[in-house]
Enzyme design. Structure first.
Site, mmCIF file in Angstrom:
data_model
loop_
_atom_site.group_PDB
_atom_site.id
_atom_site.type_symbol
_atom_site.label_atom_id
_atom_site.label_comp_id
_atom_site.label_asym_id
_atom_site.label_seq_id
_atom_site.Cartn_x
_atom_site.Cartn_y
_atom_site.Cartn_z
ATOM 1 N N THR A 8 0.871 -1.167 0.000
ATOM 2 C CA THR A 8 0.000 0.000 0.000
ATOM 3 C C THR A 8 0.912 1.221 0.000
ATOM 4 O OG1 THR A 8 -0.178 0.035 2.417
ATOM 5 C CG2 THR A 8 -1.947 -1.071 1.197
ATOM 6 N N SER A 9 0.372 2.342 -0.424
ATOM 7 C CA SER A 9 1.171 3.562 -0.528
ATOM 8 C C SER A 9 1.461 4.194 0.816
ATOM 9 C CB SER A 9 0.452 4.586 -1.413
ATOM 10 O OG SER A 9 0.277 4.063 -2.704
ATOM 11 N N THR A 10 0.557 4.019 1.767
ATOM 12 C CA THR A 10 0.740 4.636 3.076
ATOM 13 C C THR A 10 0.402 3.657 4.179
ATOM 14 O OG1 THR A 10 -1.533 5.446 3.230
ATOM 15 C CG2 THR A 10 0.067 6.906 2.159
ATOM 16 N N GLN A 13 -3.385 2.892 5.149
ATOM 17 C CA GLN A 13 -4.234 1.999 4.359
ATOM 18 C C GLN A 13 -4.185 0.582 4.919
ATOM 19 O OE1 GLN A 13 -2.139 3.039 0.709
ATOM 20 N NE2 GLN A 13 -4.052 3.843 -0.119
#
Length: 187
Positions: A8-10, A13
């Site tokens: 996930t990007s962050t 999430q």
């Protein structure tokens, strides 16, 4: 051997991240490489997964956008895997899984990768247009500065003898921002 990759990007999430790991485990993936980092940053776990796989293995991801940031990046990954005789399987591909071990699977992944990149570029274009419109109307102030909001924490770490590079890592800001904050103190 099935080898999974979840991203996930962050860190925020978490639900999506846990769902990816759950889905990979559900199909019998034996080893999962996982990270929470933007696709434009260096993804060490992806590199580790690509290095780890051996002849006959298959890398499994839940969705195509978790793996590659552009069509060329996707094709580079597929080429790296092919040189090692490793397949790529994407689980959520319009309701069914797709595997690059077949010519049709490779074609399908390439086409969908190109569409994904196209869609992202359109979204960024619309975003830039919206920002320009908001700026012209005086409604866009930009994002809230993050580094200066952490100035007290930076100074405390520096007083504790922590170096700028480590401070940047601990408070999740750039090293240049650390130097700017410390330079303001010297004024």
């Amino acid at each position: 051997m099935l080898v999974g990759y979840a991203r996930t990007s962050t860190v925020g999430q978490e639900a999506g991240f846990e769902a990816q790991v759950r889905d990979l485990e559900a199909i019998g993936v034996e080893k999962i490489f996982q990270e929470q980092v933007s696709s434009v940053e260096e993804r060490m776990q992806l590199e580790d997964a690509l290095d780890y796989v051996r002849d006959g293995d298959t890398i499994v991801v839940t969705k195509l956008d978790r793996l590659a940031r552009s069509t060329s990046h996707l094709l580079d990954i597929i080429d790296r895997l092919e040189t090692k005789n490793v397949g790529l399987r994407i689980l959520d591909f319009g309701g069914s899984a797709i595997d690059t071990k077949s010519p049709t699977g490779k074609l399908t992944v390439t086409i969908f990768g190109a569409f994904g990149q196209f869609e992202r570029e359109l979204m960024l274009e619309r975003q830039r247009e919206g920002i320009a419109k908001a700026k012209a109307a005086g409604k866009y102030k930009g994002r809230k500065p993050t580094a200066m909001a952490k100035a007290d924490e930076v100074r405390e770490l520096q007083k504790a003898g922590v170096g700028p590079t480590e401070i940047a890592k601990r408070v999740s800001i750039g090293r240049a921002s650390v130097y700017r904050i410390l330079a303001l103190e010297d004024l």
